[in-house]
Design an enzyme around this catalytic site. Structure first.
Site, short mmCIF file in Angstrom:
data_model
loop_
_atom_site.label_atom_id
_atom_site.label_comp_id
_atom_site.label_asym_id
_atom_site.label_seq_id
_atom_site.Cartn_x
_atom_site.Cartn_y
_atom_site.Cartn_z
CG ASP A 33 -1.80 -1.24 1.28
OD1 ASP A 33 -2.24 -1.71 0.22
OD2 ASP A 33 -2.03 -1.74 2.41
CD GLU A 207 -13.18 -4.97 -4.74
OE1 GLU A 207 -13.40 -5.57 -3.67
OE2 GLU A 207 -13.92 -5.05 -5.73
CD GLU A 326 21.99 7.66 8.77
OE1 GLU A 326 21.98 6.71 9.56
OE2 GLU A 326 22.58 8.74 8.98
CD GLU A 328 19.83 3.61 8.56
OE1 GLU A 328 19.52 4.65 9.18
OE2 GLU A 328 20.89 2.98 8.75
CG ASP A 441 24.22 4.54 13.07
OD1 ASP A 441 23.17 4.58 12.40
OD2 ASP A 441 24.47 5.35 13.97
#
Length: 455
Positions: A33, A207, A326, A328, A441
């Protein structure tokens, strides 16, 4: 905040085995979503989170990601969950964030504990990455239906749309947490939303999952069509409340998930279509993954047919390795997970021998001289191999990571780099002994004596 890695259980099914593609855009957690928001030169993407191994829409929190180039996505964790709403009991389903007057409003459907029905809640934050708090302490609106989308028109009037099996709207007040009048049901006519056959109770294709926006004076309502399996279709109108005219299919039924959910945004001069599928290992209708495609509108404003790919959108610019990045921030990862870091933000963890992170389109310019990373290890540590082009590509540096005495006891390591020039895909490949090796990190390269960081 830190998780003890020694007791972590990470299902192998979530982990891709090869960096063969850039779609889906997140590989270490199941997402669904998608709802994009462009803010201050970045795309922020708000998603649902399918729990591993789900056999229903088991969703307890929402996640936030962001990117400056559409391919390297930063994991900002989960700043909003069911526990944010004291009145909610289950079902953290499809929502959207809008920015107004410097605040960020997240509209989400959840199950009301008091009534057992689905209701729309709203959370607010001063930052696009949160943390978010319940703005009302109660539902904004409740009629048992789902999938809110919010659109703010040029005149400042905001509209909240939602619904399955119906389609509703209210006019939000300027505070974005209340509305004028009562909910209005939009007539679902076949002229407005296409013709469905085989279901007398659902004569049109509409829908769920509405996504409303305006372009060149025309209002677009994109939606998930005809269950199940769903495809993505759209309608247009001269005004925000209609009358709507059905325009056809955007994305056919594809991708291993019987649902789909649209999100559309313009960024750096291009248009992007976000959706979800079941393309990751272990993926399916209840373990979905968000993906993105770049597209161009036709000259008359219609939207072309868009197919799912595993290539995804092309990179919009390059990534600067000479500023802190970062860990991540990932184009593709294998074997890794993320968690909240004691020093703030998120860190990459659960790293085993052979795991890797791909960072796409890194602009090294004339060359880098060294690499630094903020790392921790509650074990014996390991090595970070810096490779170009692939997991078996040229090694331009190796950084040893010692045991630091804890998974959240951080230190900075630095190692020399040679041969990192031009624009390259960077692979951080982790090697070492058995068990989890290290956490990371952030990282940063330093330019060589004759190199300068790109501006």
């Amino acid at each position: 905040m830190a998780l003890v890695l020694a007791f972590a259980v990470v299902p192998a099914a979530v982990q891709p085995t090869a960096a063969r593609a850039d779609n889906p855009i997140v590989q270490h957690v199941y997402t669904a979503d998608p709802a994009p928001l462009v803010h201050n030169g970045r795309v922020y993407l708000y998603t649902g989170h399918d729990e591993d191994g789900s056999t229903y829409f088991t969703m307890k929190d929402w996640r936030v990601w962001s990117s400056a180039d559409m391919v390297n996505w930063t994991d900002h964790g989960s700043p909003l969950g069911l526990t944010t709403f004291s009145w909610a009991s289950a079902d953290a389903w499809a929502g959207q964030v809008v920015n107004r007057n410097g605040r960020f409003y997240w509209y989400v459907p959840v199950k009301s504990r008091a009534t057992g029905r689905m209701a729309i809640g709203v959370a607010v934050s001063d930052s696009p990455t949160g943390p978010f708090r319940d703005a009302l302490g109660r539902p904004l609106v409740e009629n048992g239906e789902i999938d809110p989308t919010v659109f703010v028109d040029d005149d400042g009037q905001a509209y909240l749309y939602w619904g399955n099996p119906n389609l509703w709207y209210v006019r939000l007040n300027a505070d974005m947490t209340s509305y004028a009048g009562s909910a209005t049901r939009i007539p679902l006519t076949t002229a407005g939303f296409g013709t469905r056959t085989g279901d007398a109770n659902r004569p049109t294709l509409y829908e769920e999952g509405p996504w409303v926006y305006k372009r060149n004076g025309l209002y677009y309502l994109v939606f998930a069509a005809k269950c199940c399996s769903e495809f993505i279709a759209y309608s247009t109108a001269p005004g925000p409340t209609g009358p709507w005219t059905y325009r056809g299919t955007i994305m056919p039924t594809q991708g291993g998930s019987f649902t789909n959910h649209p999100g559309i945004a313009d960024f750096k001069g291009n248009s992007y279509f976000f959706y979800h599928n079941g393309a990751l290992p272990g993926g399916g209708g209840y373990t979905r993954s968000v993906a993105v495609e770049r597209f161009a509108y036709n000259a008359d404003g219609t939207i072309p047919l868009i197919n799912m790919t595993n290539t995804g959108a092309p990179q919009a610019g390059t990534l600067d390795p000479y500023t802190r990045q970062e860990a991540e921030t990932i184009a593709w990862g294998a074997g890794i997970e993320t968690e909240p870091a004691a020093e703030g933000g998120m860190n990459v963890g659960w790293i085993d021998n052979g795991d890797h992170i791909k960072v796409k389109g890194v602009g090294f310019g004339a060359g880098a001289s060294s690499f630094s990373a903020r790392v921790a290890s509650g074990n014996g540590g390991g090595t970070v191999e810096l490779r170009l082009g692939s997991t078996s590509g040229t090694v331009v540096g190796r950084c040893g990571v010692p045991g630091t005495g804890g998974w959240q006891k951080w230190t900075t390591v630095t190692c020399p780099v040679s041969g990192a020039t031009g624009t390259q895909d960077l692979y951080l490949r982790f090697t070492g002994g058995s068990g989890y090796l290290l956490n990371m990190d952030w990282w940063r390269f330093a330019p060589g004596a004759t190199a300068t960081a790109p501006r």
